[in-house]
Write a protein that holds these residues in place. Structure first.
Motif: not given
Length: 54
Positions: A4-6, A13-14, A24-25, A31-35
């Motif tokens: 969890i980030k703001s 990036k994470i 994303c607050v 946000i899901y990473p690229d598979s």
């Protein structure tokens, strides 16, 4: 695991570096990473059944 980030740029990036979803607050989006990212592929390989790995 969910990070969890703001800040939206940090979230992108994470997700890319960790291969894990990030909430994303700021935008109220997950946000899901690229598979096909290396961290995501590594996680898939680790979870792959051992009997099929041989």
């Amino acid at each position: 695991m969910l990070f969890i980030k703001s800040e939206h740029q940090q979230v992108l990036k994470i997700a890319e570096l960790s291969g894990k979803p990030v909430l994303c607050v700021e935008t109220h989006l997950v946000i899901y990473p690229d598979s096909l990212s290396l961290p995501a592929l590594g996680r898939i390989a680790r979870n792959f059944p051992g009997s099929l790995n041989r």
